[in-house]
Design an enzyme around this catalytic site. Sequence first.
Site, PDB file in Angstrom:
ATOM      1  N   ARG A 134      68.806  43.790  -2.809  1.00  0.00           N
ATOM      2  CA  ARG A 134      67.959  45.176  -2.522  1.00  0.00           C
ATOM      3  C   ARG A 134      67.061  44.802  -1.595  1.00  0.00           C
ATOM      4  O   ARG A 134      66.092  43.941  -1.580  1.00  0.00           O
ATOM      5  CB  ARG A 134      67.479  45.578  -3.685  1.00  0.00           C
ATOM      6  N   GLU A 154      60.257  43.746   1.576  1.00  0.00           N
ATOM      7  CA  GLU A 154      60.718  42.351   0.976  1.00  0.00           C
ATOM      8  C   GLU A 154      62.176  42.620   1.082  1.00  0.00           C
ATOM      9  O   GLU A 154      62.833  43.617   0.906  1.00  0.00           O
ATOM     10  CB  GLU A 154      60.274  42.031  -0.110  1.00  0.00           C
ATOM     11  N   ASN A 156      65.136  41.060  -1.779  1.00  0.00           N
ATOM     12  CA  ASN A 156      65.488  40.527  -3.130  1.00  0.00           C
ATOM     13  C   ASN A 156      66.553  39.855  -3.264  1.00  0.00           C
ATOM     14  O   ASN A 156      67.753  40.666  -3.021  1.00  0.00           O
ATOM     15  CB  ASN A 156      65.311  41.837  -3.991  1.00  0.00           C
ATOM     16  N   LYS A 333      59.479  34.823  -0.198  1.00  0.00           N
ATOM     17  CA  LYS A 333      58.503  35.426   0.863  1.00  0.00           C
ATOM     18  C   LYS A 333      58.409  34.490   2.048  1.00  0.00           C
ATOM     19  O   LYS A 333      58.418  35.051   3.227  1.00  0.00           O
ATOM     20  CB  LYS A 333      57.324  35.794   0.310  1.00  0.00           C
ATOM     21  N   ARG A 482      61.689  54.557  -5.100  1.00  0.00           N
ATOM     22  CA  ARG A 482      60.447  54.329  -6.005  1.00  0.00           C
ATOM     23  C   ARG A 482      59.145  55.257  -5.272  1.00  0.00           C
ATOM     24  O   ARG A 482      58.785  54.880  -4.109  1.00  0.00           O
ATOM     25  CB  ARG A 482      60.082  52.933  -6.331  1.00  0.00           C
TER      26      ARG A 482
HETATM   27  P1  ADP Z   1      57.111  41.868  -5.272  1.00  0.00           P
HETATM   28  O1  ADP Z   1      57.969  40.573  -5.264  1.00  0.00           O
HETATM   29  O2  ADP Z   1      56.148  41.681  -6.277  1.00  0.00           O
HETATM   30  O3  ADP Z   1      57.864  43.034  -5.707  1.00  0.00           O
HETATM   31  P2  ADP Z   1      56.569  42.972  -2.693  1.00  0.00           P
HETATM   32  O4  ADP Z   1      56.281  42.244  -1.465  1.00  0.00           O
HETATM   33  O5  ADP Z   1      57.710  43.894  -2.838  1.00  0.00           O
HETATM   34  O6  ADP Z   1      56.605  41.846  -3.938  1.00  0.00           O
HETATM   35  O7  ADP Z   1      55.177  43.775  -2.848  1.00  0.00           O
HETATM   36  C1  ADP Z   1      54.776  44.439  -3.863  1.00  0.00           C
HETATM   37  C2  ADP Z   1      54.394  45.784  -3.549  1.00  0.00           C
HETATM   38  O8  ADP Z   1      53.243  45.947  -2.668  1.00  0.00           O
HETATM   39  C3  ADP Z   1      55.250  46.721  -2.825  1.00  0.00           C
HETATM   40  O9  ADP Z   1      56.151  47.284  -3.453  1.00  0.00           O
HETATM   41  C4  ADP Z   1      54.479  47.570  -1.846  1.00  0.00           C
HETATM   42  O10 ADP Z   1      54.006  48.743  -2.661  1.00  0.00           O
HETATM   43  C5  ADP Z   1      53.180  46.642  -1.476  1.00  0.00           C
HETATM   44  N1  ADP Z   1      53.537  46.034  -0.335  1.00  0.00           N
HETATM   45  C6  ADP Z   1      53.920  44.724  -0.068  1.00  0.00           C
HETATM   46  N2  ADP Z   1      53.925  44.407   1.263  1.00  0.00           N
HETATM   47  C7  ADP Z   1      53.372  45.484   2.004  1.00  0.00           C
HETATM   48  C8  ADP Z   1      52.863  45.821   3.298  1.00  0.00           C
HETATM   49  N3  ADP Z   1      53.004  44.844   4.233  1.00  0.00           N
HETATM   50  N4  ADP Z   1      52.190  46.974   3.497  1.00  0.00           N
HETATM   51  C9  ADP Z   1      52.027  47.737   2.427  1.00  0.00           C
HETATM   52  N5  ADP Z   1      52.102  47.637   1.147  1.00  0.00           N
HETATM   53  C10 ADP Z   1      52.953  46.658   0.870  1.00  0.00           C
HETATM   54 MG    MG Z   2      58.990  44.443  -4.578  1.00  0.00          MG
END
Ligand code: ADP
Ligand code: MG
Length: 507
Positions: A134, A154, A156, A333, A482
Amino acid sequence: MASSAPPQWPPEVTDEQREALTLLATTYALSHGLVYLPPTDGAQPPAPTAVIHAPLALFPSPFPRRQFELARSLQSHYNGMYARIAMAEDFLDAVMGAEVGVGRVDEFTGQLWKIWKRLRSEGITQLRHLGLFRSDYLLHTPEEGGAPQLKQVEFNTISSSFGALSQNVAQLHRHLLAKTEYYNSSPVLKLENMPPNDTIAGLAEGLAAAHKEYGSPSAWILFVVQNGERNVFDQRWLEYELLEKHSIRVVRQTFEQLAVSAQVVPTSRILRLKLPGQLPRGAESVEISTVYFRAGYTPNDYPTPAHYETRYLLESTVATKCPSVQLQLAGGKKVQQVLTQHIHYERFVCPPARAASGHPVCQSWMGMWGLDENGDQGVQKARQQAQNLVLKPQREGGGNNVYKGDIPAFLDTLPREEREAWIAMELIRTPEGLGNYLVRAGGGTEGAVKTEVVSELGIFGWALFGGSDRAILEKEVGWLLRTKGKDSNEGGIAAGFSVLDSVVLYD
Ligand code: ADP
Ligand code: MG
């Protein structure tokens, strides 16, 4: 052609209409398996007797059609790209390894990499890998103005969840439209603007493709699951689809159960689960074609060395792993950050000769760097730009990031040797002024809370790859939206921060 401004959202409805929509939504959700197990103080009962509806948005949220279509069109590139990364041993050793990469400073990454290293030293290679992926995006409003751009949050490669529930919530919004026409509250709320979402069939097709390729029709698929998982129905829908459409049976086991049940047949390395008394026709054990991990993505899933040993044992078999340990590492990451460097994306983004900075895949990335970059420069840059940044460690599942104003104090306490485990990422500036009604179980029919929101789009895809020819079979299979309150930084739904939603497209 620039997109027009998004419509006013949520559309205006009366209190009575909102309550009617809420009642229709929650009852539809409960009737159609858009549900979680309820929270408990202790363990879940062995056989559940109750569910709660998943948190949901009352209206679908507006999303620009061109950006939605762009996200879907990028998925094939990403599917292929992450398959190629998982097969690039030198790259993963250098980036995620425990001798020269992040695995030196991040214990969990190191443990996973050591499993892979051990397998290689024993001459064991994966026949094939399956990824159910995803790719997550937010819309970014450029500082210089102009139409919102699609930017990746990100990617997944393990336990990509909410595929099934996202399909159900898209159907829920279609139901509300069919039943009420949303009281004609907005001209965009039309069926033609609400794209179909067949993620359940799509993800099951990926698992079935792996099963078929394995070549033992009577084998089963193993779902490796967490103790106390509340999001079980998202998984069960895939199980039902596999049985009904593909005649493939699924068995669910935790790492603890597998420590007892899993057996590797010597020489053939076939994985069998010993389940006496639990199998049809009095069979003692069953062959496993495919191991689908809905656990194992966080160190909490490995409380003892024995848990890592069980992961090793599964990895050492000829069953196809979804994902293999190296495909899990590819989803780190740190890999996402390193890919933004020219030399690396040229190798992986698309067939080499066509890679260029203008590629739409690269255009979906924000700026990223490692905190260990160039002596102290990585950290200095993060201090200077803190207000525009998020810092991320090598973890999945939400709640691990450090944002904006919290960054300087965090950097003060971060030991120098741990910098390598963290990446800095520019913040995506999401469009302002959009709202929705968020409905959480327990809120009653008046429990639809109007709030300003941010929506994160996820695109699902799968890739089946490897073998002697390193061929890649891949497909884009659906989407997820979401939506969370604007003041919440994190995006995880199961963690209680956001709700399930679907898109209504506008031009
Ligand atoms: P995880 O693996 O914990 O899901 P994410 O990289 O998806 O990590 O980060 C979690 C949340 O943080 C995302 O769903 C988003 O809401 C917020 N987030 C992550 N990166 C960014 C970014 N570059 N700018 C704004 N919000 C972000
Ligand atoms: Mg995430």
